[in-house]
Design a protein around this motif. Structure first.
Motif, PDB file in Angstrom:
ATOM      1  N   LYS A  32      38.675  60.302 -15.093  1.00  0.00           N
ATOM      2  CA  LYS A  32      39.706  60.574 -15.782  1.00  0.00           C
ATOM      3  C   LYS A  32      40.889  58.822 -16.171  1.00  0.00           C
ATOM      4  CE  LYS A  32      39.339  65.154 -14.113  1.00  0.00           C
ATOM      5  NZ  LYS A  32      39.806  66.372 -13.255  1.00  0.00           N
ATOM      6  N   ILE A  33      40.132  57.731 -15.043  1.00  0.00           N
ATOM      7  CA  ILE A  33      41.635  57.423 -15.758  1.00  0.00           C
ATOM      8  C   ILE A  33      40.888  56.030 -16.524  1.00  0.00           C
ATOM      9  CG2 ILE A  33      41.839  54.680 -14.420  1.00  0.00           C
ATOM     10  CD1 ILE A  33      41.311  56.345 -11.600  1.00  0.00           C
ATOM     11  N   LEU A  34      39.843  56.179 -16.685  1.00  0.00           N
ATOM     12  CA  LEU A  34      38.760  55.456 -18.155  1.00  0.00           C
ATOM     13  C   LEU A  34      39.905  54.576 -18.884  1.00  0.00           C
ATOM     14  CD1 LEU A  34      37.045  53.381 -18.734  1.00  0.00           C
ATOM     15  CD2 LEU A  34      35.428  54.931 -19.203  1.00  0.00           C
ATOM     16  N   PRO A  35      40.733  55.864 -19.464  1.00  0.00           N
ATOM     17  CA  PRO A  35      40.961  56.049 -20.815  1.00  0.00           C
ATOM     18  C   PRO A  35      42.328  55.059 -20.905  1.00  0.00           C
ATOM     19  CG  PRO A  35      40.510  58.131 -20.413  1.00  0.00           C
ATOM     20  CD  PRO A  35      40.172  57.714 -19.154  1.00  0.00           C
ATOM     21  N   LEU A  36      42.748  54.925 -19.731  1.00  0.00           N
ATOM     22  CA  LEU A  36      44.298  54.347 -19.286  1.00  0.00           C
ATOM     23  C   LEU A  36      43.844  52.875 -20.623  1.00  0.00           C
ATOM     24  CD1 LEU A  36      44.968  56.267 -17.474  1.00  0.00           C
ATOM     25  CD2 LEU A  36      46.057  54.486 -16.424  1.00  0.00           C
ATOM     26  N   ALA A  37      42.097  51.357 -19.687  1.00  0.00           N
ATOM     27  CA  ALA A  37      41.923  50.939 -20.645  1.00  0.00           C
ATOM     28  C   ALA A  37      41.951  50.712 -22.122  1.00  0.00           C
ATOM     29  CB  ALA A  37      40.314  50.365 -19.880  1.00  0.00           C
ATOM     30  N   SER A  38      41.851  52.114 -22.612  1.00  0.00           N
ATOM     31  CA  SER A  38      42.151  52.204 -24.383  1.00  0.00           C
ATOM     32  C   SER A  38      42.862  51.038 -24.515  1.00  0.00           C
ATOM     33  CB  SER A  38      42.308  53.702 -24.434  1.00  0.00           C
ATOM     34  OG  SER A  38      41.837  53.348 -25.848  1.00  0.00           O
ATOM     35  N   PRO A  39      42.680  50.525 -26.047  1.00  0.00           N
ATOM     36  CA  PRO A  39      43.138  49.229 -26.629  1.00  0.00           C
ATOM     37  C   PRO A  39      44.856  50.237 -27.465  1.00  0.00           C
ATOM     38  CG  PRO A  39      41.500  48.510 -26.647  1.00  0.00           C
ATOM     39  CD  PRO A  39      40.898  50.464 -26.428  1.00  0.00           C
ATOM     40  N   ASP A  40      44.095  51.512 -27.670  1.00  0.00           N
ATOM     41  CA  ASP A  40      44.438  52.780 -28.386  1.00  0.00           C
ATOM     42  C   ASP A  40      46.039  52.834 -27.039  1.00  0.00           C
ATOM     43  OD1 ASP A  40      43.190  52.246 -31.072  1.00  0.00           O
ATOM     44  OD2 ASP A  40      42.167  53.726 -29.933  1.00  0.00           O
ATOM     45  N   LEU A  41      46.004  52.487 -26.270  1.00  0.00           N
ATOM     46  CA  LEU A  41      47.459  53.354 -25.206  1.00  0.00           C
ATOM     47  C   LEU A  41      47.905  53.223 -25.270  1.00  0.00           C
ATOM     48  CD1 LEU A  41      46.412  55.237 -22.251  1.00  0.00           C
ATOM     49  CD2 LEU A  41      47.742  52.807 -21.641  1.00  0.00           C
ATOM     50  N   GLN A  42      49.410  53.418 -25.739  1.00  0.00           N
ATOM     51  CA  GLN A  42      50.768  53.496 -26.092  1.00  0.00           C
ATOM     52  C   GLN A  42      51.618  53.517 -24.377  1.00  0.00           C
ATOM     53  OE1 GLN A  42      51.560  51.883 -28.854  1.00  0.00           O
ATOM     54  NE2 GLN A  42      49.176  52.085 -29.082  1.00  0.00           N
ATOM     55  N   GLU A  43      51.120  54.784 -23.850  1.00  0.00           N
ATOM     56  CA  GLU A  43      51.936  54.380 -22.213  1.00  0.00           C
ATOM     57  C   GLU A  43      51.985  53.211 -21.642  1.00  0.00           C
ATOM     58  OE1 GLU A  43      51.054  58.596 -24.029  1.00  0.00           O
ATOM     59  OE2 GLU A  43      49.802  56.954 -23.182  1.00  0.00           O
ATOM     60  N   THR A  44      53.893  52.791 -21.368  1.00  0.00           N
ATOM     61  CA  THR A  44      53.318  51.310 -19.861  1.00  0.00           C
ATOM     62  C   THR A  44      54.512  51.899 -19.064  1.00  0.00           C
ATOM     63  OG1 THR A  44      53.716  49.143 -20.223  1.00  0.00           O
ATOM     64  CG2 THR A  44      55.418  50.142 -21.974  1.00  0.00           C
ATOM     65  N   GLY A  45      54.286  51.271 -18.284  1.00  0.00           N
ATOM     66  CA  GLY A  45      55.274  51.907 -16.354  1.00  0.00           C
ATOM     67  C   GLY A  45      55.450  53.382 -16.274  1.00  0.00           C
ATOM     68  N   LEU A  46      54.537  53.710 -16.403  1.00  0.00           N
ATOM     69  CA  LEU A  46      54.476  55.168 -16.177  1.00  0.00           C
ATOM     70  C   LEU A  46      53.304  55.320 -15.069  1.00  0.00           C
ATOM     71  CD1 LEU A  46      54.853  56.871 -19.268  1.00  0.00           C
ATOM     72  CD2 LEU A  46      56.027  56.366 -17.673  1.00  0.00           C
ATOM     73  N   ILE A  47      53.526  56.346 -14.161  1.00  0.00           N
ATOM     74  CA  ILE A  47      52.612  55.963 -12.970  1.00  0.00           C
ATOM     75  C   ILE A  47      51.415  58.420 -14.113  1.00  0.00           C
ATOM     76  CG2 ILE A  47      51.764  57.925 -10.534  1.00  0.00           C
ATOM     77  CD1 ILE A  47      54.631  57.089 -10.205  1.00  0.00           C
ATOM     78  N   PHE A  48      50.296  57.883 -14.079  1.00  0.00           N
ATOM     79  CA  PHE A  48      48.831  58.296 -14.681  1.00  0.00           C
ATOM     80  C   PHE A  48      48.719  59.037 -12.962  1.00  0.00           C
ATOM     81  CE2 PHE A  48      44.627  60.227 -15.403  1.00  0.00           C
ATOM     82  CZ  PHE A  48      45.346  60.772 -16.385  1.00  0.00           C
ATOM     83  N   ASP A  49      49.379  60.534 -13.534  1.00  0.00           N
ATOM     84  CA  ASP A  49      48.768  61.452 -11.635  1.00  0.00           C
ATOM     85  C   ASP A  49      47.047  62.106 -12.450  1.00  0.00           C
ATOM     86  OD1 ASP A  49      48.341  63.936 -10.482  1.00  0.00           O
ATOM     87  OD2 ASP A  49      50.088  62.819  -9.542  1.00  0.00           O
ATOM     88  N   VAL A  50      46.461  62.124 -11.917  1.00  0.00           N
ATOM     89  CA  VAL A  50      45.221  62.289 -12.043  1.00  0.00           C
ATOM     90  C   VAL A  50      45.020  63.594 -11.782  1.00  0.00           C
ATOM     91  CG1 VAL A  50      42.395  62.299 -11.418  1.00  0.00           C
ATOM     92  CG2 VAL A  50      43.926  60.521 -11.314  1.00  0.00           C
ATOM     93  N   ARG A  51      45.434  64.684 -10.959  1.00  0.00           N
ATOM     94  CA  ARG A  51      44.940  65.836 -10.787  1.00  0.00           C
ATOM     95  C   ARG A  51      46.238  66.758 -11.650  1.00  0.00           C
ATOM     96  NH1 ARG A  51      46.945  66.358  -4.926  1.00  0.00           N
ATOM     97  NH2 ARG A  51      48.950  64.847  -5.555  1.00  0.00           N
ATOM     98  N   ARG A  52      47.045  66.397 -12.354  1.00  0.00           N
ATOM     99  CA  ARG A  52      47.484  66.473 -13.577  1.00  0.00           C
ATOM    100  C   ARG A  52      47.223  66.635 -14.958  1.00  0.00           C
ATOM    101  NH1 ARG A  52      51.861  65.904  -9.422  1.00  0.00           N
ATOM    102  NH2 ARG A  52      53.024  67.590  -9.298  1.00  0.00           N
ATOM    103  N   GLY A  53      46.510  65.510 -14.780  1.00  0.00           N
ATOM    104  CA  GLY A  53      45.719  64.306 -16.434  1.00  0.00           C
ATOM    105  C   GLY A  53      46.719  64.291 -17.328  1.00  0.00           C
ATOM    106  N   ARG A  54      47.715  63.884 -16.552  1.00  0.00           N
ATOM    107  CA  ARG A  54      48.766  63.475 -17.741  1.00  0.00           C
ATOM    108  C   ARG A  54      50.148  62.319 -16.629  1.00  0.00           C
ATOM    109  NH1 ARG A  54      53.614  65.713 -16.748  1.00  0.00           N
ATOM    110  NH2 ARG A  54      53.589  67.804 -15.124  1.00  0.00           N
ATOM    111  N   PHE A  55      51.114  61.965 -17.330  1.00  0.00           N
ATOM    112  CA  PHE A  55      51.450  60.588 -16.884  1.00  0.00           C
ATOM    113  C   PHE A  55      52.876  60.994 -16.463  1.00  0.00           C
ATOM    114  CE2 PHE A  55      48.871  57.774 -19.896  1.00  0.00           C
ATOM    115  CZ  PHE A  55      48.498  56.841 -19.270  1.00  0.00           C
TER     116      PHE A  55
END
Length: 248
Positions: free
Chosen positions: A218-241
Motif C-alpha cells: 500500500k505504501i509502494l505507490p508513493l514512489a510513483s513519478p506520477d504522485l503529486q501530493e507532498t507534505g502530507l501523511i499517508f495513512d495506510v489503514r485509511r488508504g489515503r493522505f
C-alpha cells in the motif's frame, strides 16, 4: 492515488531493509523495476533480500550500515553521487522503539538513542541525499512515522516525540521543495506484524495484524513519478493522505 508504479531505471534507497516493512518495500521497489540500495545493520537479512530480489530479476546494492554512524550516512550520499549522480526514491524506514515506560523512568541513554536513530539519522540522511533527489526528474521521499506522534499515549513518550519530530522535518522539507519535482511525505503504517510491534505489545496476537508485505504494497505507490501530493501523511489503514491541521 496512482496504481503500482513503473520504476524501471530508477534508483531507490531503503533503510531498515533487512526485515519488516522495509524488507518488503525493497522487494516491491525492485519488482517495479528500481535498482535498490538496501541499508541495514543485519548482513544476513540483506543477503536474504538480495537473493529474493535476484529471483525477481531485479538488482540491489547492499549497504551494511548502522545508522548511528553519521559519517557513514554522509559517505553513502557521496557514493550514490559518484555511481549514479542522482537518487529517485528515498525510503527512511529504519527506527527503534526504545522502551514503553513512564517518562520519568526513561534512562537518558535510552532516550538519546531513540532520538539518535529515529530523528538525527533521518535528518542526516535527508541532508546527505537531498541534492541527489533534487537531481531526479521525479524525486520521491517516503519517511516512516507512526500514529504515536499524534496519539501521544501514556508511556510512549520517547517514541512519540521522535516521530512527531520526524513529521516536522517532513513538513519543512516538503515546503522548501514544493515548487520542485521532489515530493516528500510521511507514512503512518498502523499496527503491523513486526518485531517492533511485538516488543511494544508482547501480549498481542500477531495473527490479528496485517503482514508487513500487505502494508508495503500500500505504501509502494508513493514512489510513483506520477504522485503529486507532498507534505502530507499517508495513512495506510485509511488508504489515503491526511492533511496536517493547526489546532482550532
Amino acid at each position: 492515488m496512482p496504481a503500482m508504479p513503473d520504476l524501471a531505471g530508477r534508483i531507490a534507497l531503503v533503510t531498515g531493509a533487512s526485515r519488516g516493512i522495509g524488507y518488503f518495500l525493497a522487494k516491491g521497489l525492485a519488482a517495479a523495476g528500481a535498482h535498490v540500495i538496501a541499508v541495514a545493520r543485519t548482513v544476513g537479512g540483506l543477503e536474504e533480500l538480495d537473493d529474493e530480489i535476484k529471483a525477481l530479476g531485479g538488482e540491489a546494492t547492499l549497504v551494511p550500515l548502522d545508522l548511528a554512524d553519521m559519517a557513514g550516512i554522509d559517505r553513502l550520499g557521496g557514493a550514490i553521487h559518484e555511481r549514479w549522480g542522482k537518487l529517485d526514491i528515498m525510503v527512511a524506514n529504519a527506527g527503534i522503539l526504545g522502551v514503553i515506560s513512564p517518562i520519568g523512568h526513561v534512562e537518558a541513554r535510552v532516550f538519546e538513542k531513540v532520538m539518535e536513530i529515529n530523528v538525527i539519522s533521518v535528518w542526516r540522511l535527508i541532508r546527505s541525499v537531498d541534492p541527489l533527489l533534487r537531481a531526479s526528474d521525479a524525486g520521491r521521499a517516503i519517511v516512516m512515522s507512526s500514529g504515536a506522534a499524534h496519539s501521544a499515549r501514556a508511556f510512549w513518550g520517547p517514541y512519540a516525540a521522535s516521530k512527531a519530530a520526524v513529521e516536522a522535518l517532513v513538513r519543512s522539507w516538503a515546503d522548501e521543495t514544493k515548487n520542485m519535482p521532489l515530493r516528500v511525505n510521511a507514512v503512518n503504517p498502523g499496527a503491523t506484524r513486526t518485531a517492533m510491534r511485538a516488543q511494544a505489545m508482547p501480549g498481542e496476537d500477531p495473527a490479528t495484524l496485517p503482514h508487513p508485505s500487505e502494508v508495503a504494497e500500500k505504501i509502494l505507490p508513493l514512489a510513483s513519478p506520477d504522485l503529486q501530493e507532498t507534505g502530507l501523511i499517508f495513512d495506510v489503514r485509511r488508504g489515503r493522505f491526511l492533511r496536517y491541521r493547526l489546532p482550532e
